[in-house]
Design an enzyme around this catalytic site. Structure first.
Site, short mmCIF file in Angstrom:
data_model
loop_
_atom_site.label_atom_id
_atom_site.label_comp_id
_atom_site.label_asym_id
_atom_site.label_seq_id
_atom_site.Cartn_x
_atom_site.Cartn_y
_atom_site.Cartn_z
N HIS A 198 -3.23 10.10 2.84
CA HIS A 198 -2.37 9.91 1.66
C HIS A 198 -3.01 10.51 0.40
O HIS A 198 -2.41 11.34 -0.28
CB HIS A 198 -2.11 8.40 1.49
CG HIS A 198 -1.39 8.03 0.25
ND1 HIS A 198 -0.03 8.11 0.11
CD2 HIS A 198 -1.86 7.54 -0.94
CE1 HIS A 198 0.32 7.71 -1.10
NE2 HIS A 198 -0.78 7.35 -1.76
N HIS A 229 3.78 14.22 -3.17
CA HIS A 229 3.17 13.74 -1.91
C HIS A 229 4.26 13.43 -0.88
O HIS A 229 4.19 13.86 0.27
CB HIS A 229 2.33 12.48 -2.15
CG HIS A 229 2.07 11.70 -0.89
ND1 HIS A 229 2.99 10.78 -0.40
CD2 HIS A 229 1.06 11.73 0.00
CE1 HIS A 229 2.54 10.29 0.75
NE2 HIS A 229 1.37 10.84 1.01
N ASP A 271 -6.17 9.44 -4.46
CA ASP A 271 -5.07 8.54 -4.83
C ASP A 271 -5.27 8.01 -6.26
O ASP A 271 -4.32 7.94 -7.05
CB ASP A 271 -5.02 7.37 -3.83
CG ASP A 271 -3.68 6.66 -3.79
OD1 ASP A 271 -2.67 7.24 -4.24
OD2 ASP A 271 -3.64 5.51 -3.31
N HIS A 315 3.12 11.43 -6.87
CA HIS A 315 3.48 10.74 -5.62
C HIS A 315 4.80 11.25 -5.03
O HIS A 315 4.97 11.24 -3.80
CB HIS A 315 3.51 9.22 -5.82
CG HIS A 315 2.18 8.57 -5.58
ND1 HIS A 315 1.17 8.60 -6.51
CD2 HIS A 315 1.67 7.92 -4.49
CE1 HIS A 315 0.10 7.98 -6.01
NE2 HIS A 315 0.39 7.56 -4.79
ZN LIG Z 1 -0.85 6.32 -3.65
#
Ligand SMILES: [Zn+2]
Length: 367
Positions: free
Chosen positions: A271, A257, A171, A254
């Protein structure tokens, strides 16, 4: 447009810092509602109670029900009212902390946040993700303030499974590249303004810390001990990435993602594991230098983050699935539109396939 940086009021990190928690909470309020993960309370409740008692603070301990839903928030609100608490402490993982933040906001109380894992950059942010009681996404709750205090006991973080620290590294790895893209495009960040020099510098420091310390920190996490490298990575994953993403901005990594969550294959990955592949894809999309791609892929590989679609258990019908991912990543309102140039689903589709090919080639060379 104005330039804005926002952050928690105070950030405290150290081994055994929970034993000193009462001293840090004392200036904020006298009676605390403690919302804690049941698992965490199992080993930390006595320490918490002793520390608060020693500082002459009252506390009501409320085990977290498991879902950050409006019903759970309302339930805790009743407990806080009955116990006449004047502040909220959240201790545990992401959903517990989001619940504590939302609860404090609805009650107009100060909030302290004590993450027990370093798997995402969410603890420092002014955002809670609200789910239904059944665990489906409900809404983002944008909070007017970041937590008043964030306190991280690195001994507890080191005790967690090392894969969680690796996910946090995934992340955090996106932070610099997304902030860099937003600063190039002049995009509005989550803080509601343009990126400041300070936010950009924190995002870059985050990336440099990862390249220098991540591998060493993973060794400590595997042995469940605290070292200087682990301390630096916990700070990078939690604070540098937290302020970096919120005030530096999110971009393609992101959004990709989020696109990956549109297919069921990778649901069981964390995540940060999906964000890592999103970062690799963003670098292909923006035609980053070969050297940068190699550095990022090598770092992911070294800490056990996926660099191929197969590494996320996406192995069949790849063209059809990547079409879905690319379309979802480019949905209206997605942060991919913060990239300096207009991005189309066709371009994202191509970048996904090339990132996967690049990752496979790396694995072929390294294994
Ligand atoms: Zn994140």
């Amino acid at each position: 447009m104005d330039r804005i940086i926002q952050s928690p009021g105070k950030y405290i990190q150290g081994a055994d810092v929970l034993t000193r928690l009462g001293d840090y909470l004392k200036p904020m309020a006298d009676r605390w509602l403690v919302v804690g993960d049941k698992f965490v309370l199992g080993f930390a409740e006595a320490t918490l109670r002793n520390s608060l008692e020693a500082a002459a603070l009252g506390c009501e301990i409320a085990p977290f029900g498991g879902e950050c839903s409006q019903n759970e928030i309302d339930r805790l609100r009743d407990i806080a009212k009955r116990a006449e608490c004047s502040a909220v402490l959240g201790i545990g993982g992401g959903k517990t902390l989001d619940t504590a933040k939302a609860l404090a906001h609805f009650m107009g109380l100060p909030v302290a946040i004590a993450p027990t894992i370093a798997s995402t950059d969410a603890p420092c942010s002014a955002l809670s993700v609200i789910y239904t009681d059944a665990g489906e996404f409900d809404r983002y709750l944008m909070l007017p303030h970041n937590p008043n205090l964030v306190i991280v006991d690195t001994k507890i973080v080191a005790g967690a499974p090392s894969r969680l620290l690796a996910a946090g590294i995934g992340d955090a790895m996106a932070t610099w590249f997304e902030a860099r893209a937003c600063s190039r495009s002049g995009a509005t960040t989550m803080a509601g303004g343009k990126c400041t020099q300070a936010a950009l510098a924190l995002a870059e420091l985050c990336y440099n810390t990862l390249t220098e310390e991540a591998e060493k920190a993973m060794l400590a996490a595997e042995k469940h001990v605290v070292t200087p490298a682990l301390e630096r990575i916990v700070e990078a994953n939690t604070y540098l990435s937290g302020v970096g993403f919120e005030s530096g901005g999110l971009a393609a990594a992101h959004a990709i993602h989020n696109g990956l969550t549109a297919i069921p294959d990778a649901h069981h990955y964390y995540h940060g594991e999906k964000v890592a592949f999103g970062t690799l894809t963003q670098l292909v999309l923006e035609n980053a230098p070969q050297e940068e791609l190699e550095t990022v892929a090598a770092l992911c590989y070294a800490v056990g983050l996926p660099i191929t679609l197969a590494g996320l258990d996406i192995e069949e019908d790849i063209p059809a699935k990547m079409r879905i991912v690319a379309e979802a990543a480019c949905a209206e309102g997605e942060t991919i539109h913060n990239m300096p140039d207009d991005v189309t689903a066709d371009q994202v589709y191509a970048a996904l396939l090339v990132a996967d090919q690049f990752g496979q080639q790396c694995l072929h060379n390294w294994e």
